[in-house]
Enzyme design. Structure first.
Site, PDB file in Angstrom:
ATOM      1  N   PRO A   1      38.588  29.770  38.797  1.00 58.81           N
ATOM      2  CA  PRO A   1      39.418  29.056  37.820  1.00 58.81           C
ATOM      3  C   PRO A   1      39.336  29.746  36.454  1.00 58.81           C
ATOM      4  CG  PRO A   1      37.441  27.797  38.370  1.00 58.81           C
ATOM      5  CD  PRO A   1      37.395  29.040  39.197  1.00 58.81           C
TER       6      PRO A   1
ATOM      7  N   THR B   1      37.381  35.416  33.791  1.00 58.56           N
ATOM      8  CA  THR B   1      37.874  35.880  35.087  1.00 58.56           C
ATOM      9  C   THR B   1      38.554  37.237  34.947  1.00 58.56           C
ATOM     10  OG1 THR B   1      39.948  34.697  34.755  1.00 58.56           O
ATOM     11  CG2 THR B   1      38.269  33.582  36.062  1.00 58.56           C
TER      12      THR B   1
ATOM     13  N   ARG C   1      39.702  29.335  47.280  1.00 61.48           N
ATOM     14  CA  ARG C   1      40.687  28.992  46.250  1.00 61.48           C
ATOM     15  C   ARG C   1      41.938  29.868  46.377  1.00 61.48           C
ATOM     16  NH1 ARG C   1      41.806  30.255  40.821  1.00 61.48           N
ATOM     17  NH2 ARG C   1      42.448  28.468  39.556  1.00 61.48           N
TER      18      ARG C   1
ATOM     19  N   HIS D   1      48.784  30.301  44.332  1.00 59.61           N
ATOM     20  CA  HIS D   1      47.600  30.415  45.204  1.00 59.61           C
ATOM     21  C   HIS D   1      47.948  30.475  46.684  1.00 59.61           C
ATOM     22  CE1 HIS D   1      44.746  28.489  41.980  1.00 59.61           C
ATOM     23  NE2 HIS D   1      45.612  29.337  41.458  1.00 59.61           N
TER      24      HIS D   1
END
Ligand SMILES: [Ca+2]
Ligand SMILES: [Ca+2]
Length: 461
Positions: A266, A353, A246, A163
Protein backbone atom coordinates in the site's frame (compact mmCIF):
# COMPACT_ATOMS: atom_id res chain seq x y z
CA UNK A 1 18.22 5.27 -35.85
CA UNK A 2 20.02 4.96 -32.56
CA UNK A 3 18.59 7.25 -29.95
CA UNK A 4 20.46 7.75 -26.73
CA UNK A 5 18.36 7.36 -23.64
CA UNK A 6 17.94 10.88 -22.37
CA UNK A 7 18.53 10.46 -18.71
CA UNK A 8 21.64 8.41 -19.28
CA UNK A 9 23.06 11.05 -21.60
CA UNK A 10 22.13 13.86 -19.24
CA UNK A 11 22.97 12.05 -16.06
CA UNK A 12 26.12 13.98 -15.26
CA UNK A 13 24.59 17.33 -16.11
CA UNK A 14 21.55 16.85 -13.97
CA UNK A 15 23.18 15.18 -11.04
CA UNK A 16 23.63 18.55 -9.38
CA UNK A 17 19.86 19.09 -9.03
CA UNK A 18 18.46 15.96 -7.48
CA UNK A 19 14.82 15.82 -6.45
CA UNK A 20 13.94 14.19 -3.17
CA UNK A 21 10.89 12.34 -4.41
CA UNK A 22 10.80 9.47 -2.02
CA UNK A 23 11.01 8.84 1.64
CA UNK A 24 13.05 5.66 1.63
CA UNK A 25 14.24 5.16 5.16
CA UNK A 26 17.54 4.00 3.71
CA UNK A 27 20.02 5.23 1.13
CA UNK A 28 19.96 3.17 -2.05
CA UNK A 29 23.20 3.02 -4.01
CA UNK A 30 23.19 3.56 -7.76
CA UNK A 31 24.95 1.08 -10.02
CA UNK A 32 27.65 2.77 -12.13
CA UNK A 33 26.03 3.89 -15.40
CA UNK A 34 29.27 3.48 -17.36
CA UNK A 35 28.99 -0.28 -17.00
CA UNK A 36 26.29 -0.25 -19.68
CA UNK A 37 25.77 1.37 -23.06
CA UNK A 38 22.17 2.19 -23.77
CA UNK A 39 19.79 2.93 -26.60
CA UNK A 40 16.11 2.95 -27.37
CA UNK A 41 15.36 -0.30 -29.17
CA UNK A 42 11.82 0.55 -30.22
CA UNK A 43 9.00 2.97 -29.43
CA UNK A 44 5.27 3.42 -29.98
CA UNK A 45 4.31 0.24 -28.22
CA UNK A 46 0.97 0.58 -26.44
CA UNK A 47 1.97 -0.18 -22.86
CA UNK A 48 4.26 -3.18 -23.31
CA UNK A 49 3.54 -5.38 -20.31
CA UNK A 50 5.23 -8.78 -20.61
CA UNK A 51 8.38 -9.69 -22.55
CA UNK A 52 9.54 -13.24 -23.24
CA UNK A 53 12.54 -14.38 -25.27
CA UNK A 54 11.34 -16.69 -28.04
CA UNK A 55 13.26 -19.61 -29.56
CA UNK A 56 13.07 -17.55 -32.78
CA UNK A 57 15.38 -15.02 -31.08
CA UNK A 58 12.62 -12.41 -31.03
CA UNK A 59 11.16 -10.65 -28.04
CA UNK A 60 7.53 -11.67 -27.65
CA UNK A 61 5.69 -8.81 -26.01
CA UNK A 62 2.13 -8.09 -24.97
CA UNK A 63 0.83 -4.56 -25.50
CA UNK A 64 -1.63 -4.12 -22.68
CA UNK A 65 -3.90 -1.37 -23.99
CA UNK A 66 -3.76 -2.51 -27.62
CA UNK A 67 -4.64 -6.11 -26.76
CA UNK A 68 -1.85 -7.05 -29.10
CA UNK A 69 0.89 -9.69 -29.16
CA UNK A 70 3.91 -8.35 -31.05
CA UNK A 71 7.34 -9.75 -31.83
CA UNK A 72 10.24 -7.35 -31.68
CA UNK A 73 13.63 -7.88 -33.27
CA UNK A 74 16.15 -7.46 -30.43
CA UNK A 75 18.75 -5.79 -32.68
CA UNK A 76 16.84 -3.67 -35.21
CA UNK A 77 13.81 -3.04 -33.01
CA UNK A 78 11.52 -3.85 -35.93
CA UNK A 79 8.03 -4.81 -34.80
CA UNK A 80 6.04 -7.74 -36.11
CA UNK A 81 2.46 -7.60 -34.82
CA UNK A 82 1.10 -11.13 -34.52
CA UNK A 83 -2.35 -10.91 -33.07
CA UNK A 84 -4.83 -8.34 -31.83
CA UNK A 85 -7.36 -9.91 -29.50
CA UNK A 86 -10.58 -8.01 -30.16
CA UNK A 87 -12.28 -9.01 -26.94
CA UNK A 88 -9.54 -7.54 -24.70
CA UNK A 89 -11.17 -4.92 -22.51
CA UNK A 90 -9.25 -1.81 -21.64
CA UNK A 91 -10.92 0.70 -19.38
CA UNK A 92 -9.66 3.79 -17.67
CA UNK A 93 -6.93 2.17 -15.61
CA UNK A 94 -5.22 -1.17 -15.38
CA UNK A 95 -7.22 -3.52 -17.57
CA UNK A 96 -6.00 -5.12 -20.78
CA UNK A 97 -3.64 -7.80 -22.06
CA UNK A 98 -1.15 -8.85 -19.39
CA UNK A 99 1.02 -11.94 -19.06
CA UNK A 100 2.41 -14.17 -21.78
CA UNK A 101 4.17 -17.51 -21.58
CA UNK A 102 5.49 -19.85 -24.24
CA UNK A 103 5.31 -23.63 -23.92
CA UNK A 104 8.79 -24.99 -23.04
CA UNK A 105 8.71 -27.01 -26.28
CA UNK A 106 7.60 -24.02 -28.37
CA UNK A 107 8.97 -24.25 -31.95
CA UNK A 108 10.68 -27.56 -31.17
CA UNK A 109 8.59 -29.66 -33.57
CA UNK A 110 6.76 -31.53 -30.83
CA UNK A 111 3.35 -30.04 -31.60
CA UNK A 112 3.45 -27.81 -28.56
CA UNK A 113 3.60 -24.42 -30.29
CA UNK A 114 1.44 -22.86 -27.63
CA UNK A 115 1.29 -19.28 -26.39
CA UNK A 116 -0.55 -18.56 -23.15
CA UNK A 117 -1.96 -15.09 -22.53
CA UNK A 118 -4.03 -13.52 -19.74
CA UNK A 119 -6.34 -10.58 -20.23
CA UNK A 120 -9.49 -8.81 -19.14
CA UNK A 121 -12.81 -8.85 -20.98
CA UNK A 122 -15.99 -6.88 -20.34
CA UNK A 123 -18.96 -8.96 -19.17
CA UNK A 124 -21.05 -5.81 -18.72
CA UNK A 125 -21.84 -2.93 -21.04
CA UNK A 126 -19.83 0.03 -22.29
CA UNK A 127 -21.70 2.25 -19.81
CA UNK A 128 -21.42 -0.15 -16.89
CA UNK A 129 -18.32 -2.30 -17.41
CA UNK A 130 -18.01 -5.56 -15.50
CA UNK A 131 -14.50 -6.82 -16.18
CA UNK A 132 -13.40 -10.39 -15.68
CA UNK A 133 -10.12 -12.08 -16.51
CA UNK A 134 -9.33 -15.17 -18.54
CA UNK A 135 -6.37 -17.29 -19.54
CA UNK A 136 -6.29 -18.40 -23.16
CA UNK A 137 -3.98 -20.67 -25.14
CA UNK A 138 -3.18 -19.85 -28.76
CA UNK A 139 -1.37 -22.03 -31.28
CA UNK A 140 1.41 -20.51 -33.38
CA UNK A 141 1.15 -21.33 -37.06
CA UNK A 142 4.70 -21.11 -38.41
CA UNK A 143 3.52 -21.07 -42.03
CA UNK A 144 1.15 -18.14 -41.72
CA UNK A 145 3.09 -16.65 -38.77
CA UNK A 146 -0.20 -16.17 -36.95
CA UNK A 147 -1.58 -17.09 -33.56
CA UNK A 148 -4.77 -19.06 -33.99
CA UNK A 149 -7.16 -21.60 -32.44
CA UNK A 150 -7.79 -19.84 -29.11
CA UNK A 151 -8.64 -22.27 -26.32
CA UNK A 152 -10.00 -20.82 -23.11
CA UNK A 153 -8.23 -22.44 -20.15
CA UNK A 154 -10.08 -20.56 -17.42
CA UNK A 155 -12.45 -17.60 -17.50
CA UNK A 156 -14.77 -15.62 -15.23
CA UNK A 157 -11.92 -14.70 -12.90
CA UNK A 158 -12.42 -11.57 -10.76
CA UNK A 159 -10.99 -8.44 -12.37
CA UNK A 160 -11.47 -4.71 -12.04
CA UNK A 161 -9.94 -1.38 -12.89
CA UNK A 162 -7.07 -1.82 -10.44
CA UNK A 163 -4.77 -4.49 -8.97
CA UNK A 164 -5.28 -7.14 -11.61
CA UNK A 165 -1.71 -8.53 -11.47
CA UNK A 166 -1.77 -10.96 -14.44
CA UNK A 167 1.74 -12.44 -14.71
CA UNK A 168 1.86 -15.88 -16.36
CA UNK A 169 4.81 -18.27 -16.16
CA UNK A 170 5.24 -21.98 -16.78
CA UNK A 171 7.16 -23.77 -14.06
CA UNK A 172 9.76 -26.53 -14.37
CA UNK A 173 6.89 -28.81 -13.29
CA UNK A 174 5.02 -27.92 -16.53
CA UNK A 175 2.26 -26.13 -14.62
CA UNK A 176 1.00 -22.63 -15.33
CA UNK A 177 1.42 -20.09 -12.53
CA UNK A 178 -0.88 -17.10 -12.89
CA UNK A 179 -0.93 -14.20 -10.45
CA UNK A 180 -4.14 -12.36 -9.58
CA UNK A 181 -4.50 -9.11 -7.65
CA UNK A 182 -7.37 -8.16 -5.36
CA UNK A 183 -8.75 -5.34 -7.56
CA UNK A 184 -7.99 -2.65 -5.02
CA UNK A 185 -11.16 -3.33 -3.11
CA UNK A 186 -9.95 -1.09 -0.32
CA UNK A 187 -12.76 1.41 0.33
CA UNK A 188 -15.02 -0.31 -2.15
CA UNK A 189 -18.74 -0.45 -1.36
CA UNK A 190 -19.97 -1.91 1.87
CA UNK A 191 -20.08 -5.67 1.93
CA UNK A 192 -17.50 -6.18 -0.81
CA UNK A 193 -14.41 -7.13 1.13
CA UNK A 194 -10.86 -7.57 -0.06
CA UNK A 195 -10.94 -11.25 -0.95
CA UNK A 196 -7.26 -12.12 -0.59
CA UNK A 197 -7.95 -14.10 2.62
CA UNK A 198 -11.21 -15.60 1.36
CA UNK A 199 -10.67 -19.17 0.17
CA UNK A 200 -12.80 -21.04 -2.33
CA UNK A 201 -15.32 -23.54 -0.99
CA UNK A 202 -15.76 -26.96 -2.58
CA UNK A 203 -19.18 -25.87 -3.85
CA UNK A 204 -17.62 -22.89 -5.59
CA UNK A 205 -14.92 -25.04 -7.17
CA UNK A 206 -17.55 -27.54 -8.37
CA UNK A 207 -19.61 -24.69 -9.84
CA UNK A 208 -16.53 -23.07 -11.44
CA UNK A 209 -17.31 -19.97 -9.39
CA UNK A 210 -13.98 -18.22 -9.07
CA UNK A 211 -15.18 -15.45 -6.72
CA UNK A 212 -12.42 -16.26 -4.23
CA UNK A 213 -9.54 -16.27 -6.75
CA UNK A 214 -9.02 -12.56 -6.16
CA UNK A 215 -5.65 -11.93 -4.47
CA UNK A 216 -4.21 -15.38 -5.25
CA UNK A 217 -1.53 -17.05 -7.31
CA UNK A 218 -3.06 -19.91 -9.26
CA UNK A 219 -1.39 -23.13 -10.38
CA UNK A 220 -3.03 -24.81 -13.36
CA UNK A 221 -2.43 -27.76 -15.64
CA UNK A 222 -1.57 -26.71 -19.18
CA UNK A 223 -5.21 -27.45 -20.12
CA UNK A 224 -6.51 -25.19 -17.33
CA UNK A 225 -7.62 -27.96 -14.97
CA UNK A 226 -6.72 -28.23 -11.29
CA UNK A 227 -3.49 -30.21 -10.76
CA UNK A 228 -4.00 -33.22 -8.51
CA UNK A 229 -0.96 -32.20 -6.44
CA UNK A 230 -2.17 -28.67 -5.74
CA UNK A 231 -2.24 -27.79 -2.04
CA UNK A 232 -5.37 -28.54 -0.10
CA UNK A 233 -6.10 -25.33 1.76
CA UNK A 234 -8.61 -25.50 4.62
CA UNK A 235 -9.88 -28.77 3.19
CA UNK A 236 -10.37 -27.62 -0.40
CA UNK A 237 -8.22 -28.27 -3.42
CA UNK A 238 -8.60 -25.63 -6.11
CA UNK A 239 -6.37 -23.73 -8.54
CA UNK A 240 -5.15 -21.68 -5.57
CA UNK A 241 -1.42 -22.15 -5.00
CA UNK A 242 -0.88 -19.23 -2.59
CA UNK A 243 -3.13 -16.55 -1.12
CA UNK A 244 -3.11 -13.28 0.78
CA UNK A 245 -1.76 -11.24 -2.14
CA UNK A 246 -2.40 -7.61 -3.00
CA UNK A 247 -1.08 -7.02 -6.53
CA UNK A 248 1.66 -9.54 -7.37
CA UNK A 249 2.84 -8.44 -10.82
CA UNK A 250 6.21 -10.19 -10.67
CA UNK A 251 6.51 -13.97 -10.84
CA UNK A 252 9.67 -15.84 -11.76
CA UNK A 253 11.29 -19.22 -11.29
CA UNK A 254 14.98 -19.21 -10.51
CA UNK A 255 17.21 -21.89 -11.96
CA UNK A 256 17.20 -23.67 -8.60
CA UNK A 257 13.41 -24.05 -8.84
CA UNK A 258 12.47 -21.39 -6.29
CA UNK A 259 9.43 -19.33 -7.28
CA UNK A 260 9.80 -15.64 -6.43
CA UNK A 261 7.13 -12.98 -6.60
CA UNK A 262 7.12 -9.22 -6.28
CA UNK A 263 4.06 -7.50 -5.00
CA UNK A 264 2.83 -3.92 -4.67
CA UNK A 265 2.36 -2.79 -1.08
CA UNK A 266 0.00 0.00 0.00
CA UNK A 267 1.96 3.10 1.13
CA UNK A 268 4.91 1.01 2.30
CA UNK A 269 6.21 -2.54 2.14
CA UNK A 270 6.33 -3.67 -1.47
CA UNK A 271 7.37 -7.28 -1.16
CA UNK A 272 9.79 -9.83 -2.54
CA UNK A 273 8.40 -13.24 -1.65
CA UNK A 274 9.25 -16.89 -2.06
CA UNK A 275 6.04 -18.73 -2.91
CA UNK A 276 5.42 -22.06 -1.23
CA UNK A 277 2.37 -24.30 -1.78
CA UNK A 278 -0.59 -23.22 0.32
CA UNK A 279 1.25 -20.21 1.73
CA UNK A 280 -0.67 -17.25 3.14
CA UNK A 281 1.13 -14.01 2.31
CA UNK A 282 -0.89 -11.95 4.76
CA UNK A 283 -2.73 -9.26 2.79
CA UNK A 284 -4.89 -7.38 3.76
CA UNK A 285 -4.24 -8.16 7.42
CA UNK A 286 -0.49 -7.88 7.11
CA UNK A 287 1.65 -5.73 4.84
CA UNK A 288 5.32 -6.69 4.64
CA UNK A 289 6.50 -8.19 7.89
CA UNK A 290 4.27 -8.81 10.91
CA UNK A 291 5.78 -5.82 12.69
CA UNK A 292 2.92 -3.39 13.40
CA UNK A 293 4.81 -0.66 11.59
CA UNK A 294 2.97 1.85 9.40
CA UNK A 295 0.08 -0.47 8.61
CA UNK A 296 -3.17 -1.49 10.26
CA UNK A 297 -5.93 -3.27 8.36
CA UNK A 298 -9.04 -1.10 8.05
CA UNK A 299 -12.03 -3.34 7.19
CA UNK A 300 -13.90 -0.82 5.07
CA UNK A 301 -16.51 -3.37 4.08
CA UNK A 302 -17.61 -3.39 7.73
CA UNK A 303 -17.71 0.42 8.01
CA UNK A 304 -21.05 2.29 8.24
CA UNK A 305 -22.61 2.50 4.79
CA UNK A 306 -22.96 6.26 5.04
CA UNK A 307 -19.31 6.86 5.89
CA UNK A 308 -17.76 8.59 2.86
CA UNK A 309 -15.34 6.20 1.24
CA UNK A 310 -12.83 8.98 0.76
CA UNK A 311 -13.04 9.90 4.40
CA UNK A 312 -9.67 10.46 6.01
CA UNK A 313 -11.14 9.49 9.36
CA UNK A 314 -11.03 5.79 9.96
CA UNK A 315 -12.29 5.91 13.54
CA UNK A 316 -15.57 4.31 12.42
CA UNK A 317 -13.79 1.61 10.43
CA UNK A 318 -12.99 -1.60 12.31
CA UNK A 319 -9.22 -1.69 12.31
CA UNK A 320 -6.81 -4.40 13.43
CA UNK A 321 -3.08 -4.44 13.98
CA UNK A 322 -0.91 -6.92 12.10
CA UNK A 323 -0.01 -8.74 15.30
CA UNK A 324 -3.72 -9.37 15.98
CA UNK A 325 -4.03 -11.51 12.85
CA UNK A 326 -4.51 -15.16 13.75
CA UNK A 327 -3.41 -16.65 10.43
CA UNK A 328 0.03 -18.08 9.77
CA UNK A 329 1.77 -15.60 7.50
CA UNK A 330 4.68 -16.28 5.18
CA UNK A 331 6.69 -13.10 5.52
CA UNK A 332 8.54 -11.60 2.55
CA UNK A 333 12.31 -12.02 2.17
CA UNK A 334 12.53 -8.28 1.54
CA UNK A 335 10.18 -5.32 1.95
CA UNK A 336 10.60 -2.00 0.09
CA UNK A 337 10.49 -0.18 2.39
CA UNK A 338 9.30 -0.35 5.96
CA UNK A 339 8.76 2.85 7.92
CA UNK A 340 7.02 3.58 11.21
CA UNK A 341 4.40 5.94 9.86
CA UNK A 342 3.03 6.77 6.42
CA UNK A 343 0.30 9.21 7.45
CA UNK A 344 2.37 12.35 6.95
CA UNK A 345 3.63 11.35 3.50
CA UNK A 346 2.70 13.61 0.57
CA UNK A 347 1.01 10.80 -1.31
CA UNK A 348 1.74 7.96 -3.71
CA UNK A 349 4.90 9.39 -5.19
CA UNK A 350 6.51 10.16 -1.83
CA UNK A 351 5.64 6.93 -0.10
CA UNK A 352 8.45 4.41 0.42
CA UNK A 353 6.95 1.96 -2.06
CA UNK A 354 8.83 1.37 -5.29
CA UNK A 355 5.92 -0.14 -7.27
CA UNK A 356 7.50 -3.33 -8.64
CA UNK A 357 6.22 -3.99 -12.16
CA UNK A 358 7.74 -7.43 -12.56
CA UNK A 359 10.61 -9.69 -11.52
CA UNK A 360 13.39 -11.58 -13.25
CA UNK A 361 16.09 -13.89 -11.94
CA UNK A 362 19.68 -13.36 -13.02
CA UNK A 363 22.73 -15.56 -12.80
CA UNK A 364 25.92 -14.22 -14.38
CA UNK A 365 27.86 -17.28 -15.45
CA UNK A 366 31.35 -16.68 -16.79
CA UNK A 367 30.85 -13.66 -19.01
CA UNK A 368 27.70 -12.14 -17.59
CA UNK A 369 27.00 -9.09 -15.46
CA UNK A 370 29.14 -9.91 -12.45
CA UNK A 371 27.50 -7.22 -10.30
CA UNK A 372 24.13 -8.90 -10.75
CA UNK A 373 25.04 -12.51 -10.13
CA UNK A 374 22.37 -14.46 -8.23
CA UNK A 375 19.92 -11.57 -8.00
CA UNK A 376 16.29 -10.75 -8.54
CA UNK A 377 15.85 -7.87 -11.00
CA UNK A 378 12.91 -5.65 -10.09
CA UNK A 379 11.76 -2.98 -12.56
CA UNK A 380 10.04 -0.16 -10.68
CA UNK A 381 7.14 1.95 -11.90
CA UNK A 382 7.65 4.94 -9.66
CA UNK A 383 11.35 5.62 -9.86
CA UNK A 384 12.43 4.51 -13.31
CA UNK A 385 15.10 2.22 -11.97
CA UNK A 386 15.80 -1.47 -11.92
CA UNK A 387 16.45 -2.66 -8.41
CA UNK A 388 18.94 -5.50 -8.30
CA UNK A 389 18.39 -7.52 -5.15
CA UNK A 390 21.19 -9.91 -4.25
CA UNK A 391 20.19 -13.30 -2.91
CA UNK A 392 21.94 -15.61 -0.50
CA UNK A 393 23.75 -18.53 -2.07
CA UNK A 394 20.82 -20.87 -1.40
CA UNK A 395 18.39 -18.25 -2.73
CA UNK A 396 16.29 -18.38 0.40
CA UNK A 397 16.98 -14.87 1.64
CA UNK A 398 17.74 -11.40 0.35
CA UNK A 399 21.23 -10.08 1.04
CA UNK A 400 21.45 -6.44 1.94
CA UNK A 401 19.75 -3.58 0.17
CA UNK A 402 19.08 -3.53 -3.56
CA UNK A 403 21.19 -1.42 -5.91
CA UNK A 404 19.42 0.88 -8.39
CA UNK A 405 20.41 0.77 -12.08
CA UNK A 406 19.30 2.50 -15.30
CA UNK A 407 17.91 5.62 -13.66
CA UNK A 408 15.53 7.45 -16.07
CA UNK A 409 12.23 9.31 -15.91
CA UNK A 410 10.03 6.42 -16.95
CA UNK A 411 7.78 3.71 -15.59
CA UNK A 412 9.63 0.39 -15.89
CA UNK A 413 7.10 -2.40 -16.41
CA UNK A 414 9.10 -5.48 -17.33
CA UNK A 415 12.68 -6.62 -17.74
CA UNK A 416 14.19 -9.32 -19.93
CA UNK A 417 17.78 -10.48 -20.27
CA UNK A 418 18.79 -12.02 -23.61
CA UNK A 419 20.41 -15.47 -23.65
CA UNK A 420 23.77 -13.71 -24.16
CA UNK A 421 23.49 -12.62 -20.52
CA UNK A 422 24.59 -9.04 -21.22
CA UNK A 423 21.75 -7.49 -23.26
CA UNK A 424 19.07 -6.19 -20.91
CA UNK A 425 15.69 -5.05 -22.24
CA UNK A 426 13.39 -2.82 -20.19
CA UNK A 427 9.78 -2.18 -21.23
CA UNK A 428 8.19 1.14 -20.27
CA UNK A 429 4.59 2.19 -19.72
CA UNK A 430 3.16 4.51 -22.38
CA UNK A 431 1.66 6.83 -19.77
CA UNK A 432 1.22 7.27 -16.04
CA UNK A 433 2.84 9.01 -13.11
CA UNK A 434 6.49 8.69 -12.17
CA UNK A 435 8.93 10.36 -9.82
CA UNK A 436 10.34 13.50 -11.45
CA UNK A 437 14.08 13.34 -11.88
CA UNK A 438 14.50 17.03 -12.66
CA UNK A 439 12.94 20.34 -11.61
CA UNK A 440 10.90 21.23 -8.59
CA UNK A 441 7.96 18.87 -8.87
CA UNK A 442 7.88 15.52 -7.10
CA UNK A 443 5.73 13.64 -9.59
CA UNK A 444 5.43 13.97 -13.33
CA UNK A 445 3.33 12.61 -16.15
CA UNK A 446 6.13 13.37 -18.61
CA UNK A 447 7.77 10.06 -19.38
CA UNK A 448 10.96 10.36 -21.41
CA UNK A 449 10.58 7.07 -23.26
CA UNK A 450 6.88 6.19 -23.24
CA UNK A 451 5.82 2.82 -24.65
CA UNK A 452 9.35 1.76 -25.44
CA UNK A 453 11.79 -1.07 -25.05
CA UNK A 454 15.13 0.24 -23.84
CA UNK A 455 18.26 -1.79 -24.44
CA UNK A 456 21.16 -1.73 -22.00
CA UNK A 457 24.29 -3.62 -22.99
CA UNK A 458 26.88 -4.57 -20.40
CA UNK A 459 30.35 -3.18 -21.01
CA UNK A 460 31.76 -4.17 -17.69
CA UNK A 461 33.94 -7.15 -18.51
CA1 LIG B 1 2.71 -10.19 2.24
CA1 LIG C 1 4.15 -4.78 8.38
Amino acid sequence: MTTAILAVAMGTLMASAPVLAQVNPVEIANGPAEKFSSRVLTTQLENPWAMVWGPDDKIWVTERTAGRVTRVDPVSGQKFPLLTIDEVFTGIQHEGLFGLALHPEFMKDTGNDYVYVAYTVNDGTAEAPAPSAKLVRYTYNATSEQLEEPQVLIEGIPAGDDHNAGRVVIGPDLKIYYSLGEQGRYRRPEGDPIRAQILPTQDQVDAKDWYAYSGKVLRLELDGSIPSDNPEIEGVKSHVFTYGHRNPQGLVFASNGILYSTEHGPASDDELNILVPGGNYGWPNVSGYVDDRAYNYPAWHEAPADLPRNSASTSQVPTTAESEFKGEVVEPIAAYFTVDDTTSICGFICSPTIAPGSAAYYVAGENGIAEWDNSILIPTLKHGVVYVQKLSEDGLSAEGLPVAWFNTQNRYRDILVAPDGVSVFVATDAFGSAAAKYGEELATGILHNPGAILLYTYQGQ
